[in-house]
Design a protein around this motif. Structure first.
Motif, PDB file in Angstrom:
ATOM      1  N   ASP A   1       1.274  -1.132   0.309  1.00 31.51           N
ATOM      2  CA  ASP A   1      -0.678   0.377  -0.160  1.00 31.51           C
ATOM      3  C   ASP A   1       0.793   1.134  -0.205  1.00 31.51           C
ATOM      4  O   ASP A   1       0.740   2.003  -1.100  1.00 31.51           O
TER       5      ASP A   1
ATOM      6  N   SER B   1      -5.307   3.360  -0.559  1.00 34.43           N
ATOM      7  CA  SER B   1      -4.709   1.911  -1.097  1.00 34.43           C
ATOM      8  C   SER B   1      -5.068   0.815   0.192  1.00 34.43           C
ATOM      9  O   SER B   1      -5.896  -0.180  -0.279  1.00 34.43           O
ATOM     10  N   GLN B   2      -5.008   1.476   1.450  1.00 31.01           N
ATOM     11  CA  GLN B   2      -5.543  -0.001   2.332  1.00 31.01           C
ATOM     12  C   GLN B   2      -7.089  -0.054   2.585  1.00 31.01           C
ATOM     13  O   GLN B   2      -7.599  -1.530   2.471  1.00 31.01           O
TER      14      GLN B   2
END
Length: 277
Positions: free
Chosen positions: A175, A272-273
């Protein structure tokens, strides 16, 4: 000739990799098969690169002996995994698994756990390239699944070195890779645009300002790469006492330039996480 490299997804990134692999002689055209649902795209890839083409993803997994490369949208992964399930079962039977291809995925946000659930007991590598890969100047981060070995790592390194540099990281850092190098080209594009706008504001014609801004960023990156000089050292070399550069840097510091970039990488990492959950 034996098919060694199978590509599922003939889009921009898939084609960029395909083009570089063939141009550099890593794979011959006759050793490649590409699966793509759009017939117009298939016709183009066949004509442009003289590779075997199909709309049948199962055929790609069946025929590719060295690498199965997944370059599709993450949203269609589950459908493709379901489609390939019976072939994976065959490969897992005695005398088949040792001859199965390395599965390489560039599907953003799809973790190794999902990939390995779809390709049970097969070697899997997850990768995150960035858009400069389309011109051979990218950087790709890779992380390896449970069934990979040194040979698989070597194959992945060779494949991605065709489109730039390669780094290996733990999956926990993917990420952060997305936030930095994955999203980074947009930050740099914004920097180039802003530099050019500054030049126009200072009186330069737009075309010249664009040229100066782009070449300054490109040249500086190349200088740092080739000399291995720390960015801070280069900044100090350009900055003379009471000069023009320190006046500009003072304004950048006042505006929080460095902090803004740091926060951009952190925000993209966090997003992204979120998307990966």
């Amino acid at each position: 000739m034996t098919i060694k490299f199978g590509l599922i997804g003939g889009g921009v990134m898939g084609e960029a990799l395909l083009s570089r692999l063939i141009t550099r002689g890593i794979y011959q055209s006759s050793e490649v098969i590409v699966s793509e649902p759009l017939s117009s795209r298939l016709d183009f890839l066949k004509q442009q690169y003289d590779v075997a083409v199909t709309t049948d993803n199962s055929r790609v997994l069946t025929e590719a002996k060295e690498v199965l490369f997944l370059a599709v949208k993450p949203q269609v992964f589950s459908a493709i995994a379901q489609e390939l399930g019976h072939i994976v079962d065959i490969l897992n039977r005695e005398n088949y698994r040792e001859h199965s291809p390395l599965i390489i995925s560039i599907l953003a946000g799809v973790p190794l756990s999902q990939l390995e659930a779809a390709f049970v007991q097969l070697p899997v590598i997850r990768a995150m390239p960035n858009t400069p890969a389309t011109v051979g100047a990218g950087v790709t981060a890779i992380c390896s699944g449970a069934y990979t070995n040194a040979k698989h790592h070597q194959i992945a390194q060779q494949v991605f070195s065709a489109v730039g540099e390669v780094v290996e990281v733990s999956e926990a850092l993917m990420d952060a890779v997305t936030g930095l190098s994955g999203s980074g080209p947009a930050y740099v594009a914004l920097l180039v645009e802003a530099l050019a706008d500054g030049g126009v504001a200072a009186g330069l014609p737009r075309a010249i300002a664009n040229q100066l801004a782009l070449q300054t960023v490109l040249g500086t990156a190349k200088l740092l790469q080739e000399t291995k000089m720390h960015p801070a050292e280069l900044k100090d070399r350009v900055t003379s006492p009471g000069g023009t550069t320190i006046a500009g840097i003072a304004k950048l510091e006042q505006a929080g330039f460095r902090s803004a970039l740091i926060e951009a990488v952190k925000a993209a990492t966090e997003r992204s996480q979120e998307l990966g959950k």
